[in-house]
Design an enzyme around this catalytic site. Structure first.
Site, PDB file in Angstrom:
ATOM      1  N   ASP A 133       0.859  -1.147  -0.086  1.00  0.00           N
ATOM      2  CA  ASP A 133      -0.048  -0.006  -0.039  1.00  0.00           C
ATOM      3  C   ASP A 133       0.748   1.201  -0.078  1.00  0.00           C
ATOM      4  OD1 ASP A 133      -2.588   1.331   0.065  1.00  0.00           O
ATOM      5  OD2 ASP A 133      -2.788   1.242   2.275  1.00  0.00           O
TER       6      ASP A 133
ATOM      7  N   ASN B 247       1.118   3.418  -2.857  1.00  0.00           N
ATOM      8  CA  ASN B 247       1.764   4.084  -4.306  1.00  0.00           C
ATOM      9  C   ASN B 247       1.092   5.422  -4.589  1.00  0.00           C
ATOM     10  OD1 ASN B 247       2.982   1.540  -4.410  1.00  0.00           O
ATOM     11  ND2 ASN B 247       1.634   0.928  -6.071  1.00  0.00           N
TER      12      ASN B 247
ATOM     13  N   TRP C 179       3.086   8.013  -2.361  1.00  0.00           N
ATOM     14  CA  TRP C 179       4.289   8.298  -2.768  1.00  0.00           C
ATOM     15  C   TRP C 179       4.428   9.230  -3.820  1.00  0.00           C
ATOM     16  CZ3 TRP C 179       7.119   7.562  -7.162  1.00  0.00           C
ATOM     17  CH2 TRP C 179       8.503   7.272  -7.059  1.00  0.00           C
TER      18      TRP C 179
ATOM     19  N   ARG D  17      -0.732   9.634  -9.860  1.00  0.00           N
ATOM     20  CA  ARG D  17      -0.525   8.357  -9.115  1.00  0.00           C
ATOM     21  C   ARG D  17       0.052   7.073  -9.816  1.00  0.00           C
ATOM     22  NH1 ARG D  17      -4.069   7.612  -4.767  1.00  0.00           N
ATOM     23  NH2 ARG D  17      -4.254   5.386  -5.402  1.00  0.00           N
TER      24      ARG D  17
ATOM     25  N   THR E  38     -10.756  -6.738  -5.178  1.00  0.00           N
ATOM     26  CA  THR E  38     -12.209  -6.579  -5.934  1.00  0.00           C
ATOM     27  C   THR E  38     -12.746  -5.264  -5.492  1.00  0.00           C
ATOM     28  OG1 THR E  38     -12.941  -8.027  -3.932  1.00  0.00           O
ATOM     29  CG2 THR E  38     -12.662  -9.129  -5.805  1.00  0.00           C
ATOM     30  N   GLU E  39     -12.165  -4.585  -4.257  1.00  0.00           N
ATOM     31  CA  GLU E  39     -12.723  -3.409  -3.999  1.00  0.00           C
ATOM     32  C   GLU E  39     -11.992  -1.922  -4.955  1.00  0.00           C
ATOM     33  OE1 GLU E  39     -12.083  -5.605  -1.788  1.00  0.00           O
ATOM     34  OE2 GLU E  39     -14.257  -6.096  -1.472  1.00  0.00           O
ATOM     35  N   ASN E  40     -11.171  -2.347  -5.367  1.00  0.00           N
ATOM     36  CA  ASN E  40     -10.371  -1.524  -6.165  1.00  0.00           C
ATOM     37  C   ASN E  40     -10.889  -1.185  -7.663  1.00  0.00           C
ATOM     38  OD1 ASN E  40      -6.941  -2.745  -5.187  1.00  0.00           O
ATOM     39  ND2 ASN E  40      -7.833  -0.987  -4.304  1.00  0.00           N
TER      40      ASN E  40
ATOM     41  N   SER F  68      -8.476  -4.910   4.566  1.00  0.00           N
ATOM     42  CA  SER F  68      -8.866  -4.782   3.131  1.00  0.00           C
ATOM     43  C   SER F  68      -9.230  -5.853   2.585  1.00  0.00           C
ATOM     44  CB  SER F  68      -7.933  -3.620   2.416  1.00  0.00           C
ATOM     45  OG  SER F  68      -7.563  -2.488   3.117  1.00  0.00           O
TER      46      SER F  68
ATOM     47  N   GLU G  18       1.494 -13.387  11.984  1.00  0.00           N
ATOM     48  CA  GLU G  18       1.902 -12.266  12.862  1.00  0.00           C
ATOM     49  C   GLU G  18       1.890 -11.154  11.768  1.00  0.00           C
ATOM     50  OE1 GLU G  18       2.814 -12.132  16.227  1.00  0.00           O
ATOM     51  OE2 GLU G  18       2.506 -14.399  16.048  1.00  0.00           O
TER      52      GLU G  18
HETATM   53  C1  IPE Z   1      -5.150  -2.843  -0.266  1.00  0.00           C
HETATM   54  O1  IPE Z   1      -5.143  -1.238  -0.636  1.00  0.00           O
HETATM   55  C2  IPE Z   1      -5.353  -3.442  -1.666  1.00  0.00           C
HETATM   56  C3  IPE Z   1      -3.946  -3.535  -2.272  1.00  0.00           C
HETATM   57  C4  IPE Z   1      -2.719  -3.247  -1.768  1.00  0.00           C
HETATM   58  C5  IPE Z   1      -4.030  -4.142  -3.625  1.00  0.00           C
HETATM   59  P1  IPE Z   1      -6.118  -0.304  -0.718  1.00  0.00           P
HETATM   60  O2  IPE Z   1      -5.636   1.001  -0.811  1.00  0.00           O
HETATM   61  O3  IPE Z   1      -7.039  -0.612  -1.803  1.00  0.00           O
HETATM   62  O4  IPE Z   1      -6.920  -0.400   0.926  1.00  0.00           O
HETATM   63  P2  IPE Z   1      -8.007   0.728   1.510  1.00  0.00           P
HETATM   64  O5  IPE Z   1      -8.694   1.247   0.492  1.00  0.00           O
HETATM   65  O6  IPE Z   1      -6.975   1.548   2.130  1.00  0.00           O
HETATM   66  O7  IPE Z   1      -8.428  -0.334   2.444  1.00  0.00           O
HETATM   67  C1  IPE Z   2      -1.416   0.364  -3.380  1.00  0.00           C
HETATM   68  O1  IPE Z   2      -1.489   1.776  -3.255  1.00  0.00           O
HETATM   69  C2  IPE Z   2      -1.595  -0.345  -4.602  1.00  0.00           C
HETATM   70  C3  IPE Z   2      -3.273  -0.638  -4.954  1.00  0.00           C
HETATM   71  C4  IPE Z   2      -4.020  -0.660  -4.233  1.00  0.00           C
HETATM   72  C5  IPE Z   2      -3.425  -1.148  -6.467  1.00  0.00           C
HETATM   73  P1  IPE Z   2      -2.512   2.854  -3.635  1.00  0.00           P
HETATM   74  O2  IPE Z   2      -2.808   3.032  -5.068  1.00  0.00           O
HETATM   75  O3  IPE Z   2      -3.572   2.136  -2.598  1.00  0.00           O
HETATM   76  O4  IPE Z   2      -2.043   3.948  -2.804  1.00  0.00           O
HETATM   77  P2  IPE Z   2      -2.514   4.952  -1.828  1.00  0.00           P
HETATM   78  O5  IPE Z   2      -3.143   4.103  -0.590  1.00  0.00           O
HETATM   79  O6  IPE Z   2      -3.487   5.658  -2.349  1.00  0.00           O
HETATM   80  O7  IPE Z   2      -1.471   5.990  -1.322  1.00  0.00           O
HETATM   81 MG    MG Z   3      -4.036   2.295  -0.704  1.00  0.00          MG
END
Ligand code: IPE
Ligand code: IPE
Ligand code: MG
Length: 225
Positions: A11, A13, A16, A24, A57-59, A181, A192
């Site tokens: 998580d 990206n 960053w 993004r 699946t929520e992405n 998530s 752990e």
């Molecule tokens: C969890 O990250 C899913 C992945 C790393 C692929 P998210 O960024 O989607 O999670 P939430 O929305 O903060 O719970």
């Molecule tokens: C994790 O980074 C990658 C995926 C969930 C695909 P994010 O895209 O969730 O990055 P943040 O959480 O918005 O910083």
């Molecule tokens: Mg994230």
């Protein structure tokens, strides 16, 4: 002891990239560089299975453009790294529902899994369009189709995407969020948990070692004394 199976919620990206005033997608690209580094590091450290959460699946709730770029980056990673993964004796497995992907991406991914299926040194699981609840529903449906009415824990495990693999010993989440998530809910019953504030694109070989060192200090009781 080195954890045999490490799972990572990659998580941070987006954050960053934001910190650098970049779109993004730059964070996702850098995130793939981290994946390459961490796969090699994990293999070198003697970890046997590495499970990476790449797309939930929520992405699907994200903007179309981001989803499209993400898939193209992941597809490209699998295509470009296939030879190296294979040379390193790495077996690739995808956890998740690939039916939503285009025919060409799907066949690319299935080919990579087939080509590496005989490798036994190290297993790399990539969770792609993965949700733990969906995985459980799928397992219940398959068990029902096969007339299994009273499954044991072992039987349920054998219907999950991770069938045949031991459960994760260590679950790492980057970017400081204390939540699961919808990741591996069944398999992490006794893992752990280690959370670091490092954003995934900044996560390094040394950070992995630090997480393992923290794991090694834990006393796992599994409900006993
Ligand atoms: C969890 O990250 C899913 C992945 C790393 C692929 P998210 O960024 O989607 O999670 P939430 O929305 O903060 O719970
Ligand atoms: C994790 O980074 C990658 C995926 C969930 C695909 P994010 O895209 O969730 O990055 P943040 O959480 O918005 O910083
Ligand atoms: Mg994230």
């Amino acid at each position: 002891m080195i954890p045999g199976h490490v799972a990572i919620i990659m998580d941070g990206n987006g954050r960053w990239a934001k910190k650098k005033y970049l779109p993004r997608i730059f964070g996702h690209r850098q995130g793939v560089e981290t994946i390459k580094e961490i796969v090699k590091a994990a293999n070198g450290l003697g970890i046997k299975i590495l499970t990476l959460y790449a797309f939930s699946t929520e992405n699907w709730k994200r903007p179309q453009g981001e989803i499209k770029s993400l898939f193209s980056i992941i597809g490209q990673f699998i295509k470009e790294e296939l030879k190296e993964l294979n040379d390193l004796g790495i077996r690739l497995r995808i956890l998740g529902d690939l039916s939503k992907f285009s025919e060409s991406v799907r066949s690319e991914i299935e080919n990579a899994c087939a080509v590496t299926s005989q490798n036994a040194k190290f297993e790399l699981n990539i969770a792609l369009n993965y949700g733990a609840r969906q995985e459980l529903i799928r397992a219940f449906e398959m068990m029902s189709e096969q007339g299994i009415k009273r499954p044991t824990e072992e039987v349920v495990s054998s219907f999950l995407y991770t069938c045949g693999q031991p459960d994760p010993d260590l679950l790492i989440r980057t970017s400081g969020e204390f939540r699961l998530s919808n990741f591996l809910l069944w398999q992490i019953a006794y893992s752990e948990i280690y959370v670091t504030n490092k954003l995934w694109p900044d996560f390094s070989r040394d950070d992995l070692k630090t997480a393992i060192a923290a794991f090694q200090k834990r006393r796992r009781r599994f409900g006993g004394l």
